[in-house]
Design a protein around this motif. Structure first.
Motif, PDB file in Angstrom:
ATOM      1  N   PRO A   1     -16.531 -18.463  26.967  1.00 15.65           N
ATOM      2  CA  PRO A   1     -15.631 -18.641  25.815  1.00 15.65           C
ATOM      3  C   PRO A   1     -14.574 -19.711  26.026  1.00 15.65           C
ATOM      4  O   PRO A   1     -14.134 -20.346  25.079  1.00 15.65           O
ATOM      5  CB  PRO A   1     -14.994 -17.254  25.659  1.00 15.65           C
ATOM      6  N   ASN A   2     -14.171 -19.928  27.277  1.00 12.12           N
ATOM      7  CA  ASN A   2     -13.088 -20.867  27.559  1.00 12.12           C
ATOM      8  C   ASN A   2     -13.576 -22.249  27.979  1.00 12.12           C
ATOM      9  O   ASN A   2     -12.798 -23.054  28.468  1.00 12.12           O
ATOM     10  CB  ASN A   2     -12.192 -20.286  28.650  1.00 12.12           C
ATOM     11  N   HIS A   3     -14.870 -22.518  27.786  1.00 10.51           N
ATOM     12  CA  HIS A   3     -15.432 -23.788  28.258  1.00 10.51           C
ATOM     13  C   HIS A   3     -14.713 -24.986  27.644  1.00 10.51           C
ATOM     14  O   HIS A   3     -14.548 -26.016  28.289  1.00 10.51           O
ATOM     15  CB  HIS A   3     -16.926 -23.832  27.923  1.00 10.51           C
ATOM     16  N   TYR A   4     -14.312 -24.865  26.376  1.00  9.38           N
ATOM     17  CA  TYR A   4     -13.648 -25.972  25.695  1.00  9.38           C
ATOM     18  C   TYR A   4     -12.171 -25.673  25.438  1.00  9.38           C
ATOM     19  O   TYR A   4     -11.573 -26.222  24.505  1.00  9.38           O
ATOM     20  CB  TYR A   4     -14.358 -26.272  24.375  1.00  9.38           C
ATOM     21  N   ALA A   5     -11.581 -24.829  26.277  1.00  7.50           N
ATOM     22  CA  ALA A   5     -10.173 -24.467  26.095  1.00  7.50           C
ATOM     23  C   ALA A   5      -9.260 -25.674  26.233  1.00  7.50           C
ATOM     24  O   ALA A   5      -8.220 -25.758  25.574  1.00  7.50           O
ATOM     25  CB  ALA A   5      -9.773 -23.391  27.099  1.00  7.50           C
ATOM     26  N   ASP A   6      -9.645 -26.646  27.076  1.00 12.60           N
ATOM     27  CA  ASP A   6      -8.784 -27.812  27.240  1.00 12.60           C
ATOM     28  C   ASP A   6      -8.762 -28.680  25.982  1.00 12.60           C
ATOM     29  O   ASP A   6      -7.858 -29.499  25.798  1.00 12.60           O
ATOM     30  CB  ASP A   6      -9.232 -28.645  28.445  1.00 12.60           C
TER      31      ASP A   6
END
Length: 717
Positions: A54-59
């Motif tokens: 879920p956080n792969h594209y958090a940046d």
């Protein structure tokens, strides 16, 4: 109709024809997710696939959550006749509608931080099991706090790509939920099948800040100066002048220090963070222009220099809006593209200009996010809602710890094939109410579920799972704090949260997408680790105590009878590597705590350290083990309908069953304080989950039966 087994073949066999609609280009100020950072993505949907954390594209400012560990599975569609410029997409093949109109197994949710003023994505559909795929896709935006900001729908086809887009008023949308009331009905239930790509979103402006605006400007100035150093070196064919680089760094340090003195900084990012982004940009330019070759080359030098100037120009498009707290003007960035193309008209082709502009846009967006977005909430991973309380010292109590039963539980399987279990046995299934005409044995240490049309094999009960009940008088058993959530036997707290999104407190299931039992009381205690329910469709069951356990024990004989009310949380894990997340080499393979440390004590490698992803939650089922006893239990039904609402006669894949029984065994004299082998058994009813696929495959509502083999021990401190 094709057999259901074709679901496990590559889905690209179902994606046909060339796209007839052209996707809409994203705005230059948008962050873009296109899933192409997964090299060598496979062309099949089951198994295995890259499971998107879920956080792969958090940046970039977005969390993608839903089916499995993500909102879909990354697959390469370049060989499927799709006329597109991208190879990878995010594919959804999901089963079962919820009351809110979306799919139980795929609440595709895009969560943004900061909120966004616009979002768009490309969508198409796939043919599966002779269905025409998803016919309607809906996207709805929600403001912080949950208010709807509007929705849009599209009718994708298997031969076209459509772009769906939404715009939002300030302060923007925090979530966009993508749902699909599917019209594709098969023998396995209701399906959706579609894919998304090129998710583009524009973050909302942040509070005005002179500090942030001047820091962005300082980074842009340095990137121009550093690129100029390399441009001169490539022009001459000499190594880059270190004094030139030092001078660029010196000017940046002075400018960044001036920015931080404004006193209204929005983040605590320091100079080295921005300088790292500058270095990344320059490296990208060198590779794009000539692969880092030393020169001498006039055009290569001009391209590198122009790229640096262009990056500074783009960052200046962000500088004033950041100082004012307003949106970045798109025409400003469009103008930089025109000027870049003009400056390189005799050296670079259109593709090179586009690549250099993309590097500049990406650099500026990253710098802005690093320095102008106060904080981020997209990197939080949440497990299921539980309440932990330090357990008091144990008094007199009875403990039961499971041991391994049969190695093969047998049971039904897809295609109504039935496999007999291996010894040892704990009971049997019979075709008469007198329980004299045997249809099959029931394996020791196994869980059997469903009616006569069930196609789900029996599950092994994990070994080394413990439960503790207090007994002050040596006869009455009461709920215990145990040593903690893994072995206590208390009911839940009064507080409630959504199982599919544990960050949301709730009072009704409606607040949790309408999922049955979605608004659940916060668990104090678990009845063993997660239980894998294998087969197609696979699922994972996490058993929590719905109320205090109670019962009786005879310490002289070891006979016991307890009542254990369970709230069984069911998670659909179709398409994931195993029915439940596992603890392998000390880390969770997937799920809510993917990659986190864990320990396991059973051969199935399941553990409460590795719970399923909240996004795969289907329903909470009330299951009453009353009694769970060392005696014998028999269930009979002349018409084969053992439970309320049961659709098909029979039990556990045996349509002619009219009875099933289990026989426990007392532990013997427990007064010596030592562990003694014992067997506990129970027959019960299981309600429907609300997922057509699971309910069809497991034939629910229907009966259930289990036997627990293990060691009982009565302890007097």
């Amino acid at each position: 109709m094709r057999s259901s087994r074709f679901l496990i073949v590559p889905i690209l066999a179902a994606l046909v024809s060339a796209a007839t609609a052209q996707p809409v280009p994203p705005p230059p100020t948008a962050n873009v997710v296109n899933f192409d950072d997964f090299p060598n993505a496979p062309t099949g949907i089951f198994p295995p696939l890259p499971v998107l954390d879920p956080n792969h594209y958090a940046d970039l400012g977005v969390k993608i959550s839903g089916f499995g560990q993500n909102g879909g599975a990354v697959a390469d569609v370049s060989g499927a006749g799709i006329n597109s410029t991208f190879p990878n997409v995010l594919v959804f093949v999901s089963i079962g509608m919820n009351q809110a109109g979306g799919l139980v197994s795929s609440p595709e949710t895009l969560t943004f931080y900061p909120p966004v003023t616009s979002v768009q994505f490309d969508v198409s559909t796939a043919d599966i099991l002779d269905c025409m795929g998803t016919q309607i896709v809906k996207a709805e935006g929600f403001a912080p706090g949950g208010a709807s900001l509007g929705s849009t729908t599209a009718a994708p086809t298997i031969d076209g790509i459509q772009t769906m887009s939404l715009n939002f008023p300030p302060p923007g949308a925090e979530k966009v939920v993508i749902s699909s009331p599917s019209l594709c009905v098969t023998e396995l239930g209701t399906f959706e099948s579609f894919w998304l790509d090129t998710i583009a979103f524009v973050p909302a402006p942040q509070p005005a800040s002179d500090c942030a605006g001047l820091a962005v400007k300082a980074a842009g100035t340095k990137v121009k100066a550093k690129a100029a150093c390399y441009a001169r070196a490539v022009l001459r064919g000499t190594p880059v002048d270190t004094k030139c680089l030092e001078q660029a760094e010196k000017h940046f340090t002075v400018a960044f220090t001036r920015a931080t003195k404004q006193g209204d900084c929005l983040t605590d990012e320091d100079g080295p963070t921005l300088e790292a982004a500058v270095d990344e940009f320059v490296s990208g330019v060198l590779n794009a222009v000539n692969g880092g070759a030393p020169g001498p080359d006039v055009c290569d030098s001009r391209e590198i220099s122009a790229a640096g100037k262009n990056a500074r120009a783009v960052t200046r498009c962000y500088t004033s809006p950041t100082r004012r707290g307003t949106a970045v003007p798109v025409d400003c960035i469009t103008d930089t593209t025109r000027k870049l193309a003009s400056s390189l008209k005799n050296c670079a082709n259109e593709a090179t200009v586009a690549a250099l502009q993309d590097l500049s846009n990406t650099f500026a967006r990253k710098i802005w996010r690093d320095i102008a977005v106060p904080s981020t909430t997209t990197t939080t991973t949440t497990t299921t809602s539980t309440t932990t309380t330090t357990a008091p010292p144990l008094g007199q109590h009875l403990s039961f710890t499971t041991t391994a039963g049969t190695a093969n539980c047998g049971g039904a399987s897809l295609g109504h094939q039935y496999t007999a279990p291996d010894a040892p046995f704990s009971g049997g299934i019979f075709s008469d109410t007198g329980a004299t005409m045997s249809l099959s044995d029931l394996g020791l240490g196994c869980l059997y579920i469903g009616g006569g049309q069930a196609q789900v094999p029996a599950s092994q009960i994990p070994e080394n799972a413990a439960s503790i009940l207090n007994s002050d008088d040596g006869m009455t058993l009461t709920a215990s704090f145990g040593t903690g959530p893994r072995d206590c036997s208390r009911g839940p707290e009064a507080s409630r949260h959504c199982v599919n999104d544990p960050t949301v407190s709730c009072t009704t299931d409606v607040e949790c997408a309408g999922l049955a039992g979605g608004c659940a009381a916060d668990a104090n205690c678990f009845f063993g680790p997660p239980v894998a329910v294998n087969g197609f469709v696979s699922s994972c069951v996490v058993n929590t105590f719905a109320a205090d356990a109670s019962g009786t024990v005879d310490t002289s004989t070891g006979a016991s009878s307890v009542s254990i009310p369970l709230a069984s949380r069911v998670y659909l894990t179709l398409g994931l590597p195993t029915a439940c997340p596992q603890c392998v080499s000390g880390t969770c393979t997937y799920g809510a705590n993917a990659g986190q440390p864990c320990t396991t004590t059973n051969s199935g490698l399941t553990t409460l350290d590795c719970l399923p992803s909240p996004g795969t939650f289907v329903a909470t089922l009330p299951v009453s083990l009353n009694p769970l006893t060392t005696g014998s239990v028999t269930s009979t039904a002349a018409d084969g309908l053992f439970c309320p609402g049961q659709n098909h006669a029979g039990a556990f894949g045996q349509p002619t069953a009219q009875a099933f029984s289990q026989t426990g065994s007392p532990a013997g004299d427990l007064t010596d304080g030592n562990p003694h082998s014992s067997t506990l058994v129970s027959n019960f009813c299981i309600p429907a989950t609300g997922s057509p696929a699971l309910d069809s495959l497991a034939d629910l509502p229907g009966p259930g039966s289990l036997s627990l083999v293990g060691d009982a021990q009565f302890v007097t401190p």
